[in-house]
Structures are given as C-alpha cells and as structure tokens.
Design a protein around this motif. Structure first.
Motif, PDB file in Angstrom:
ATOM      1  N   PRO A   1       0.815  -1.215   0.000  1.00 34.64           N
ATOM      2  CA  PRO A   1       0.000   0.000   0.000  1.00 34.64           C
ATOM      3  C   PRO A   1       0.852   1.270   0.000  1.00 34.64           C
ATOM      4  CG  PRO A   1      -0.099  -1.081   2.137  1.00 34.64           C
ATOM      5  CD  PRO A   1       0.689  -1.972   1.233  1.00 34.64           C
ATOM      6  N   GLU A   2       0.248   2.335  -0.460  1.00 38.70           N
ATOM      7  CA  GLU A   2       0.951   3.614  -0.586  1.00 38.70           C
ATOM      8  C   GLU A   2       1.555   4.072   0.739  1.00 38.70           C
ATOM      9  OE1 GLU A   2       2.810   6.615  -2.297  1.00 38.70           O
ATOM     10  OE2 GLU A   2       1.708   5.101  -3.419  1.00 38.70           O
TER      11      GLU A   2
ATOM     12  N   ILE B   1       8.745   3.328   3.570  1.00 42.46           N
ATOM     13  CA  ILE B   1       9.962   2.720   3.015  1.00 42.46           C
ATOM     14  C   ILE B   1      10.818   3.784   2.346  1.00 42.46           C
ATOM     15  CG2 ILE B   1      10.858   1.120   1.275  1.00 42.46           C
ATOM     16  CD1 ILE B   1       8.246  -0.565   1.777  1.00 42.46           C
ATOM     17  N   GLN B   2      10.209   4.612   1.508  1.00 42.14           N
ATOM     18  CA  GLN B   2      10.942   5.666   0.804  1.00 42.14           C
ATOM     19  C   GLN B   2      11.599   6.630   1.792  1.00 42.14           C
ATOM     20  OE1 GLN B   2      11.191   5.987  -2.749  1.00 42.14           O
ATOM     21  NE2 GLN B   2      12.811   7.364  -2.114  1.00 42.14           N
ATOM     22  N   SER B   3      10.848   7.052   2.772  1.00 36.00           N
ATOM     23  CA  SER B   3      11.359   7.995   3.765  1.00 36.00           C
ATOM     24  C   SER B   3      12.509   7.394   4.569  1.00 36.00           C
ATOM     25  CB  SER B   3      10.221   8.421   4.690  1.00 36.00           C
ATOM     26  OG  SER B   3      10.690   9.277   5.693  1.00 36.00           O
TER      27      SER B   3
ATOM     28  N   LYS C   1      17.485  -1.802   0.567  1.00 33.29           N
ATOM     29  CA  LYS C   1      17.167  -3.144   0.066  1.00 33.29           C
ATOM     30  C   LYS C   1      15.657  -3.366   0.097  1.00 33.29           C
ATOM     31  CE  LYS C   1      21.588  -5.080   1.471  1.00 33.29           C
ATOM     32  NZ  LYS C   1      22.275  -5.987   2.409  1.00 33.29           N
ATOM     33  N   VAL C   2      15.015  -2.957   1.180  1.00 32.62           N
ATOM     34  CA  VAL C   2      13.554  -3.067   1.266  1.00 32.62           C
ATOM     35  C   VAL C   2      12.918  -2.297   0.108  1.00 32.62           C
ATOM     36  CG1 VAL C   2      11.510  -2.460   2.630  1.00 32.62           C
ATOM     37  CG2 VAL C   2      13.531  -3.412   3.779  1.00 32.62           C
TER      38      VAL C   2
ATOM     39  N   SER D   1      14.464   4.963   3.710  1.00 31.58           N
ATOM     40  CA  SER D   1      15.636   4.703   2.866  1.00 31.58           C
ATOM     41  C   SER D   1      16.445   5.969   2.633  1.00 31.58           C
ATOM     42  CB  SER D   1      15.226   4.072   1.534  1.00 31.58           C
ATOM     43  OG  SER D   1      14.558   4.998   0.719  1.00 31.58           O
ATOM     44  N   GLU D   2      15.782   7.112   2.728  1.00 32.09           N
ATOM     45  CA  GLU D   2      16.484   8.386   2.566  1.00 32.09           C
ATOM     46  C   GLU D   2      17.100   8.859   3.879  1.00 32.09           C
ATOM     47  OE1 GLU D   2      13.484  10.935   0.917  1.00 32.09           O
ATOM     48  OE2 GLU D   2      13.409   9.802  -0.959  1.00 32.09           O
ATOM     49  N   THR D   3      16.297   8.848   4.937  1.00 24.96           N
ATOM     50  CA  THR D   3      16.746   9.299   6.250  1.00 24.96           C
ATOM     51  C   THR D   3      16.140   8.404   7.324  1.00 24.96           C
ATOM     52  OG1 THR D   3      16.692  11.571   5.390  1.00 24.96           O
ATOM     53  CG2 THR D   3      16.958  11.306   7.765  1.00 24.96           C
ATOM     54  N   PRO D   4      16.865   7.362   7.723  1.00 22.92           N
ATOM     55  CA  PRO D   4      16.319   6.453   8.741  1.00 22.92           C
ATOM     56  C   PRO D   4      16.041   7.182  10.054  1.00 22.92           C
ATOM     57  CG  PRO D   4      18.259   5.500   7.687  1.00 22.92           C
ATOM     58  CD  PRO D   4      18.165   6.928   7.239  1.00 22.92           C
ATOM     59  N   THR D   5      14.931   6.849  10.680  1.00 23.61           N
ATOM     60  CA  THR D   5      14.551   7.472  11.940  1.00 23.61           C
ATOM     61  C   THR D   5      15.024   6.671  13.142  1.00 23.61           C
ATOM     62  OG1 THR D   5      12.412   6.345  11.900  1.00 23.61           O
ATOM     63  CG2 THR D   5      12.509   8.560  10.945  1.00 23.61           C
ATOM     64  N   GLU D   6      15.580   5.481  12.900  1.00 24.75           N
ATOM     65  CA  GLU D   6      16.031   4.614  13.989  1.00 24.75           C
ATOM     66  C   GLU D   6      17.478   4.209  13.755  1.00 24.75           C
ATOM     67  OE1 GLU D   6      12.027   2.036  14.797  1.00 24.75           O
ATOM     68  OE2 GLU D   6      13.024   1.721  12.877  1.00 24.75           O
ATOM     69  N   SER D   7      18.137   3.868  14.820  1.00 28.81           N
ATOM     70  CA  SER D   7      19.480   3.290  14.708  1.00 28.81           C
ATOM     71  C   SER D   7      19.558   2.122  15.677  1.00 28.81           C
ATOM     72  CB  SER D   7      20.561   4.330  15.021  1.00 28.81           C
ATOM     73  OG  SER D   7      20.432   4.787  16.350  1.00 28.81           O
ATOM     74  N   PHE D   8      20.442   1.200  15.374  1.00 27.23           N
ATOM     75  CA  PHE D   8      20.544  -0.011  16.175  1.00 27.23           C
ATOM     76  C   PHE D   8      22.006  -0.366  16.409  1.00 27.23           C
ATOM     77  CE2 PHE D   8      16.703  -0.193  13.626  1.00 27.23           C
ATOM     78  CZ  PHE D   8      15.745  -0.359  14.615  1.00 27.23           C
ATOM     79  N   SER D   9      22.239  -1.004  17.511  1.00 24.51           N
ATOM     80  CA  SER D   9      23.553  -1.546  17.830  1.00 24.51           C
ATOM     81  C   SER D   9      23.413  -3.058  17.859  1.00 24.51           C
ATOM     82  CB  SER D   9      24.023  -1.030  19.188  1.00 24.51           C
ATOM     83  OG  SER D   9      25.249  -1.610  19.519  1.00 24.51           O
TER      84      SER D   9
END
Length: 141
Positions: free
Chosen positions: A44-45, A51-53, A129-130, A55-63
C-alpha cells in the motif's frame, strides 16, 4: 488455504519483537493489504511512503551486539523471535496468495524487514534493500 485471522495474529506476534517500529508498521500494512484487502499492487501507498522515507533518512538506529550466529545457515537468531516464530513463517504467510516474481520480491522485502536492526547497523542500506524489492514487486507480476 490459510486462515487470514490466524495469519495476521502470527504476523502481529512476530512484530512484537522486531526492533524497528517502522519495519513493524510496513510489515503489518503490507500483510493486511495482501491478506485482507487483496490489494493488487501488494504494497500500500502508506507502506511505500514509509519505506521511501526511511531509505532516505532512517529514523532509527541499532547496535547489533549478538553476531554469534552470522554464519549459521539454519535458524539464525536474527530470524527467530522468542515466541518461536521464524521470519520464514511470516514470509510464507504474507506471500501465500502471490505467485511468480512478485511473490519472490515481496518475500525478500519481508525478509529484510524482519531482520532490520538485527544483522547490521547500516539501517539505511537495509531500508534501501527493502525499497529495491518493494519497487520490483510493484513492477513485475
């Protein structure tokens, strides 16, 4: 034939333990679109916008701390949650009614969503990748 209610409950249960809230939302939106709404474009849109957002600027980070099973072929921890549900089970539920290349691409997209935050700290690359597989799923049938 799968039971849609049970499939969505399994996907929801799996999502409870996913580290990425954005990936959870995309997975749930996509599963509902495919399994309930019988959405022909599969993604869905609203999910594509996330996904688009991301892929440009991730809002999360992980260790990623547990890299002990990165060379494990069967049942690596990054695809298994504490309730015993594996990513492959979720993938098969989501793509159960999709055939051909679109099913492959949606399934691969779901694979990357389920491991987001578990395999690599490069969240932007994972979201790219997503995005790549999502776009493929929308352009091939």
């Amino acid at each position: 034939m799968i039971n849609t209610t049970e499939a969505l409950a399994t996907i929801d249960k799996y999502c409870e333990e996913m580290p990425s809230m954005a990936a959870q939302k995309v997975l749930k939106l996509t599963a509902k679109a495919i399994l309930v709404d019988k959405y022909e474009n599969f993604i869905p849109e609203e999910a594509m916008q996330i996904i688009q957002s991301e892929s440009e600027t991730p809002t999360e980070s992980f260790s990623v701390e547990d890299k002990s099973d990165f060379n494990v072929t069967n049942h690596p921890k990054r695809y298994l949650n504490k309730s015993g549900i594996e990513a492959i089970d979720v993938i098969e539920l989501v793509v159960s009614n999709i055939s051909g290349p679109a099913g492959f691409n949606v399934g691969t997209m779901v694979k990357y969503l389920t491991r987001l935050g578990k395999k690599t700290e490069d969240v932007k690359e994972e979201w790219n990748k997503v995005l790549w597989y999502a776009k493929r799923a929308l352009t091939v049938k």
